[in-house]
Design a protein around this motif. Structure first.
Motif, PDB file in Angstrom:
ATOM      1  N   ASN A 239      23.155   0.978   4.179  1.00  0.00           N
ATOM      2  CA  ASN A 239      24.253   0.135   4.663  1.00  0.00           C
ATOM      3  C   ASN A 239      25.482   0.961   5.023  1.00  0.00           C
ATOM      4  O   ASN A 239      26.315   0.519   5.827  1.00  0.00           O
ATOM      5  CB  ASN A 239      24.617  -0.913   3.610  1.00  0.00           C
ATOM      6  CG  ASN A 239      23.558  -2.000   3.486  1.00  0.00           C
ATOM      7  OD1 ASN A 239      22.831  -2.275   4.434  1.00  0.00           O
ATOM      8  ND2 ASN A 239      23.451  -2.613   2.315  1.00  0.00           N
TER       9      ASN A 239
ATOM     10  N   ASN B 136      20.203  -1.856  11.115  1.00  0.00           N
ATOM     11  CA  ASN B 136      21.572  -2.354  11.306  1.00  0.00           C
ATOM     12  C   ASN B 136      22.584  -1.231  11.468  1.00  0.00           C
ATOM     13  O   ASN B 136      23.567  -1.376  12.198  1.00  0.00           O
ATOM     14  CB  ASN B 136      21.975  -3.238  10.127  1.00  0.00           C
ATOM     15  CG  ASN B 136      21.269  -4.581  10.154  1.00  0.00           C
ATOM     16  OD1 ASN B 136      20.782  -5.017  11.199  1.00  0.00           O
ATOM     17  ND2 ASN B 136      21.195  -5.236   9.005  1.00  0.00           N
ATOM     18  N   THR B 137      22.363  -0.114  10.765  1.00  0.00           N
ATOM     19  CA  THR B 137      23.332   0.992  10.840  1.00  0.00           C
ATOM     20  C   THR B 137      22.776   2.189  11.601  1.00  0.00           C
ATOM     21  O   THR B 137      23.416   3.236  11.648  1.00  0.00           O
ATOM     22  CB  THR B 137      23.735   1.439   9.422  1.00  0.00           C
ATOM     23  OG1 THR B 137      22.563   1.854   8.706  1.00  0.00           O
ATOM     24  CG2 THR B 137      24.427   0.312   8.666  1.00  0.00           C
TER      25      THR B 137
END
Length: 450
Positions: A104, A130-131
């Motif tokens: 994250n 997502n990252t």
């Protein structure tokens, strides 16, 4: 600060690494990071610097500077100078929390944690996506043997139909010892424990949990379908007897704990349903007979091997040391170099591929061959009654032979391919027959052309 070559795409400073856990594998990883910085820099393009190591007790002499050790894994992962996290703690809850925190935050992760991956690959892959961080896990399956990356990259343009392997060294050592020396299960397990191949609590190995986690990972990669440990049918080796190995030898076979991942449609040799049949994924772990001429039969001791069958590449076999500090550390360092190189050059590892979304076939719908050993009454007509029971449940017999006489009479039946559910019904019916004293054992037969 250690100088580094300026990267035109990625970061412009040394690649900071945090290692979580310093058991056998972690100790080797830390040693290599500290002893081979020049080689690693040459391979990555930038210096790779060990920022810290999370351990349970900092007072134990681990052969590294005290300032590198910490009991606060969360704080180590959160440090601004850490770009890459190597998780070697084991277990699920804490590693999951730490890996998610790293991903994250956009930090790449290398892990050997097969139990965690078999349950939470989807969640971890989503966090990495997502990252745009990397998640590498070559060391999670078969130690030093490179099988994860070939499935993800080398065979990305091919269709993989089957993956079958010996992926647990403890059980392979035990079964090899039973086969070679005639030892019973308890004696072989005791020797494996004495030599350090088996843990004090060997449950995860001998009951097939470890192999099932690895099978879930292999199936997910091979078939572009998310498979968890709960989807894997599992049996261990604790019920294998000396008699099973003797029977195997009579058939020119041996017994191995196999992890089998394959696409299935119908029963081999039989016509498909009118609709062509729906393709599904079968993933299972169990002890099975395999012919001695099969390449996996020659894999002995604590070694591992994985055979991949692809439409265009054909049959590929990967063989080597499947566990141990140094071999597993080799796989971890390979992932670390790839992840660090991506950080420096701005590249990225392939993400999770689950586009196929194939359904999981229950074990009852899975076809294979079987070896059934029956203790029977020694009188006329018994063989016909037994054969009739197989026919009643549509299980075709390949061979049958009688061994012994009188109270020691037994029938050994080898079937053609049949569904697990049909065989289970047959065995239940046989056990209730008046002329059958007992169903001594039922073993699957793999690796044959029939």
């Amino acid at each position: 600060m250690t100088a580094t070559t300026k990267s035109p795409w990625g970061i412009d400073r040394p690649i900071g690494v945090a290692v979580l856990g310093m058991g056998n594998v972690g100790t080797e990883v830390v040693r290599i990071l500290r002893e081979q910085p020049q080689d690693l820099q040459a391979r990555v393009g930038a210096p790779v610097v060990l920022r810290g190591v999370a351990v349970r007790n900092v007072d134990i002499d681990r052969g590294v500077p005290a300032e590198l050790l910490t009991t606060d894994a969360e704080a180590l992962v959160a440090r601004d100078d850490v770009d890459l996290v190597v998780e070697l703690i084991g277990g699920i809850d804490l590693p999951r929390q730490l890996i998610l925190a790293a991903l994250n935050a956009g930090k790449s992760v290398v892990t050997a944690n097969k139990a965690l991956l078999a349950e939470y690959t989807g969640e971890l892959a989503a966090a990495a996506e997502n990252t745009r961080a990397d998640l590498y896990f070559e060391a999670a399956v078969a130690g030093a043997i490179p099988v994860v990356r070939p499935l993800i990259q080398s065979l990305a343009g091919d269709r993989v139909d089957r993956v079958v392997g010996i992926v647990n060294g403890t059980t392979n050592y035990i079964l090899s010892a039973m086969d070679e020396t005639g030892a019973d299960y308890a004696a072989a397990l005791a020797e494996a424990t004495r030599l350090g191949y088996a843990e004090a609590d060997p449950t995860a190995d001998v009951q097939g949990f470890d192999a099932a986690s690895k099978a879930a990972i292999l199936a997910s990669l091979a078939f572009h379908t998310r498979v968890t440990a709960a989807d894997v049918y599992r049996e261990g080796i604790s019920r294998i007897t000396e008699e099973d190995l003797e029977t195997a030898s009579a058939l020119d076979c041996t017994v191995k704990l196999l992890a089998i991942c394959e696409r299935v449609v119908g029963i081999p040799g039989e016509p498909l349903p009118e609709d062509g049949g729906k393709e599904r994924v079968s993933v299972r772990v169990y002890p099975a007979l395999i012919p001695r001429k099969h390449p996996l039969a020659s894999v002995t001791g604590a070694f591992n091997a994985v055979v991949v069958e692809a439409q265009n590449a054909g049959r590929l076999m990967f063989y080597g040391q499947g566990a141990g500090g140094a071999p597993t550390a080799s796989a971890v360092l390979g992932d670390l170099v790839m992840a660090a190189r991506n950080k420096f050059y701005g590249g990225r590892a392939p993400g999770e591929s689950v586009y196929a979304e194939l359904p999981i076939a229950p074990i009852g719908d899975t076809p294979t061959r079987y070896h059934v050993n029956l203790q029977v009454e020694d009188r006329p007509g018994v063989l016909a009654k037994v054969a009739g029971e197989f026919a009643k449940h549509e299980v075709s017999i390949s061979t049958v032979r009688q061994e012994g006489h009188g109270e020691g009479a037994r029938l050994v039946v080898v079937t053609h391919h049949a569904l697990e559910s049909a065989l289970a019904e047959t065995v239940t019916a046989l056990a209730n027959m008046e002329s059958v004293t007992s169903v001594t054992s039922v073993l699957r037969l793999e690796g044959t052309e029939e």
